[in-house]
Design an enzyme around this catalytic site. Structure first.
Site, short mmCIF file in Angstrom:
data_model
loop_
_atom_site.label_atom_id
_atom_site.label_comp_id
_atom_site.label_asym_id
_atom_site.label_seq_id
_atom_site.Cartn_x
_atom_site.Cartn_y
_atom_site.Cartn_z
N GLU A 156 -10.16 6.66 5.21
CA GLU A 156 -9.07 6.12 6.03
C GLU A 156 -9.07 6.71 7.43
O GLU A 156 -10.13 6.94 8.01
CB GLU A 156 -7.74 6.29 5.30
CG GLU A 156 -7.76 5.55 3.97
CD GLU A 156 -6.40 5.37 3.34
OE1 GLU A 156 -5.51 4.85 4.02
OE2 GLU A 156 -6.24 5.74 2.17
N ASP A 166 0.85 -1.18 0.00
CA ASP A 166 0.00 0.00 0.00
C ASP A 166 0.89 1.24 0.00
O ASP A 166 2.11 1.15 0.13
CB ASP A 166 -0.94 -0.01 1.22
CG ASP A 166 -2.24 0.73 0.96
OD1 ASP A 166 -2.27 1.63 0.08
OD2 ASP A 166 -3.24 0.44 1.63
#
Length: 648
Positions: free
Chosen positions: A515, A319
């Site tokens: 997030e 990521d």
């Protein structure tokens, strides 16, 4: 297609943590496993790949496993450094213009693809471009945006999910891109988590079915004009972190980690997913007391379980700057992550230093060149399987076609199936045509609140309705359905004579987040009206005036909202429905469509209840949902006092 059998021990591990309500099918040693990445290796393709890798320099190999963000690399640098893959992060557009056209996107992608084919390599290697198309091609102005996963889970319709995957893939191919960073396979266990809306359900079995369906929809046959590579993410345990902290620690036994959080990967692998993205989270084994640290450095679960026992032969990608969280690593240097089995490194800004440091690691013996060869082999395998060696992405008949972005009819259907009717006392719904309706709440005319995070920008913020270039707010949809003259809107409801109307529709909602920005950190209470006091104020302004109040709530999590529900005659959990507000109007206005959505997460009954385990207060169980066909009264809900803090 032929699939090797899994070890029985692993089968049992993967089954152990699943919800008892919907258990996964049992396996035996003799039965072929359904959790293996297909297709089987092609001998001719493998010989071709081996020949290419044998002719590459170390610099060329490391370039192939490096993934910069397009904002930090030019096409000529792609050529110069032999870059194998790039991405556009949220908020990256051609010339940094949010309203760029499809043709401009396609030309932008083509400039990088052409550069990759202009290197001095003996065999030219095509470029992979990845993008976060997580609910439609959500970075692109004019693209239909589908409901976020939390709503789609309520539809309980894998066939719908596959169709959404197919439509999303076509949107992505229209912009010249061939890799979608989707689907998210998290099993959300704590609603404090800011990414709860990216999870389909707290039920691992549903996540597994949906994961398979979405991968099939995105990838198709892998080589068609409307096919893109899917990415199963985030491996492993991202939905189970302690207190719902994004990028936090998942505390579970090995059996529970694999059985619960691994379930979606079984479905994705069965569908032949070609890429897997690693989670920012870490794992603490509560069975042994061992802290395994960050997943980006976990060789056991990446090389051992995913690639070894599960037989995954595609590529594993990190990521965004995820490697820097591994102890001893930095954004531009992490031999531990390479040795753990990651094949492509998302190093958006520091890619030059990453290349130099990784080359040095190989030459100085910290990384075996065989590990680099394996990573490059996997990258080339995925590129060949997706047809990039045979024809460029730009050769798709969909490239540059703006009409392909329009999937509004499908999205509208998805909205209808995704919303859940929690309360409908005294027949407050459906709304009747010809009646006068007051609409209140700022969210009623906000595509930003309606779509949530990962919409045009990373966090979904700083957008106006005009930025979307398509779609319909609920206010506009109600005016279309009821007649403009019959609908009046007030953002706050203050000073409006409610008695002039036959019904009130209050549209409540969170503002966008993605997030960690969306986390509600322990020990803060998780109550919608505490985080969004204007919604409580607007309901108080219109409730109790003798006119039925219908509330529609946009939220990225199951919301404790008993105070709001008690002020409403009807209450609809709309989650984050995307651009097509008409789908909401379809079920709110009588005559055609009924509610079919059922909660895929438990709905909380207190501000400190965050999941479905022991000690949690559940107001509406997973699977709950009302409809018009079978009317039911809810009545007043309990209002436990909300503490200043949830600390015991």
């Amino acid at each position: 297609m032929k699939r090797p059998a899994l070890k029985l021990s692993l089968s049992l591990l993967l089954l152990a943590g699943c919800a008892p309500v919907q258990t996964l099918p049992a396996r035996t040693l003799e039965a072929p496993a359904t959790a293996v990445s297909a297709p089987a290796l092609d001998a001719a393709m493998e010989r071709r790949i081996a020949g290419i890798v044998a002719g590459m320099t170390l610099e060329q190999k490391v370039g192939q496993i490096t993934q910069p963000d397009v904002r930090f690399i030019t096409p000529d640098e792609v050529r110069q450094y032999y870059i194998g893959t790039v991405l556009n992060g949220g908020g990256a557009w051609p010339d940094m213009d949010k309203r760029s056209t499809v043709a401009e996107w396609a030309a932008w992608a083509d400039s990088y693809a052409d550069a990759a084919m202009a290197t001095d390599m003996a065999v030219k290697i095509p470029l992979l471009w990845g993008t976060d198309a997580v609910h439609g091609h959500n970075n692109v102005s004019g693209a239909t945006i589908f409901p976020h996963n939390i709503g789609l889970g309520a539809a309980n319709d894998p066939a719908l999910i596959e169709r959404i995957g197919r439509a999303t893939a076509q949107q992505v191919r229209a912009t010249g891109i061939t890799w979608a960073f989707a689907p998210t396979l998290a099993v959300g266990e704590n609603r404090r988590w800011g990414r709860t809306y990216e999870s389909w359900s707290s039920d691992p079995a549903l996540v597994r079915r949906y994961g398979e369906a979405m991968v099939r929809g995105l990838q198709g046959g892998l080589t068609g004009d409307g096919d893109v590579l899917a990415s199963a993410k985030h491996y492993l345990g991202d939905g189970g972190t302690f207190n719902g902290v994004d990028q936090g620690q998942t505390r579970a036994t090995r059996e529970a980690l694999l059985g619960t959080h691994g379930a979606g990967y079984l479905g994705a692998l069965d569908a032949g997913v070609q890429t897997v993205m690693i989670s920012y989270s870490s794992w603490y084994d509560t069975g042994t007391g061992q802290d395994h640290g960050k997943m980006h450095g976990n060789r056991d679960l990446i090389a051992g379980v995913l690639k070894g026992e599960l037989g995954f032969d595609g590529l594993v990608v990190s990521d965004w700057n995820g490697i820097e969280q591994v102890p001893g690593c930095a954004k531009d240097h992490c031999p531990q992550a390479v040795n753990a089995g990651i094949d492509v490194f998302m190093v958006p800004e520091d890619w030059r230093a990453f290349i130099a440091n990784t080359i040095a690691d190989v030459r100085e013996g910290r990384i075996a060149e065989a590990r680099i060869d394996d990573a490059v082999t996997r990258v080339l395998r995925v590129k060949m399987r997706s047809g990039l060696f045979d024809r460029p992405a730009s050769a798709s008949v969909l490239t540059g076609r703006a009409d392909v972005l329009d999937a509004s009819a499908l999205a509208r259907e998805a909205v209808r199936k995704s919303v859940v009717l929690l309360k409908n006392d005294n027949g407050a719904l459906p709304l009747q045509r010809g009646r006068r309706v007051l609409v209140v709440g700022a969210s009623a005319d906000s595509l930003s609140n309606q779509t949530g995070g990962w919409s045009l920008t990373w966090q979904g913020t700083e957008n106006t309705n005009a930025d979307f270039a398509t779609g319909q707010t609920l206010l506009t949809a109600l005016r279309d359905a009821l007649g403009t003259d019959n609908v009046t809107w007030s953002a706050d409801g203050v000073g409006v004579d409610v008695s002039r109307f036959d019904a009130v529709v209050a549209v409540l909602g969170e503002t966008p987040y993605a997030e960690y920005n969306g986390d509600v950190r322990y020990p803060s209470p998780v109550q919608h009206s505490l985080q969004n006091p204007a919604d409580l104020a607007v309901l108080k302004a219109v409730s109790g005036k003798g006119v039925p109040v219908i509330s529609v709530l946009y939220s990225g999590r199951p919301a404790y909202a008993n105070d709001l529900i008690n002020l409403s005659d009807a209450f609809v959990a709309a989650f984050l429905p995307g651009t097509e507000g008409g789908g909401l109007a379809d079920v709110l206005v009588g005559g055609v469509h009924d509610f079919t959505g059922r909660l895929s997460f438990a709905w909380p009954g207190s501000a400190c209840s965050t999941g479905e385990g022991a000690g949690q207060v559940v107001q509406f169980a997973r699977g709950y949902g009302l409809n018009y066909a079978r009317p039911s009264s809810v009545g007043p809900l309990p209002l436990p006092s909300t503490p200043a803090t949830c600390e015991s």
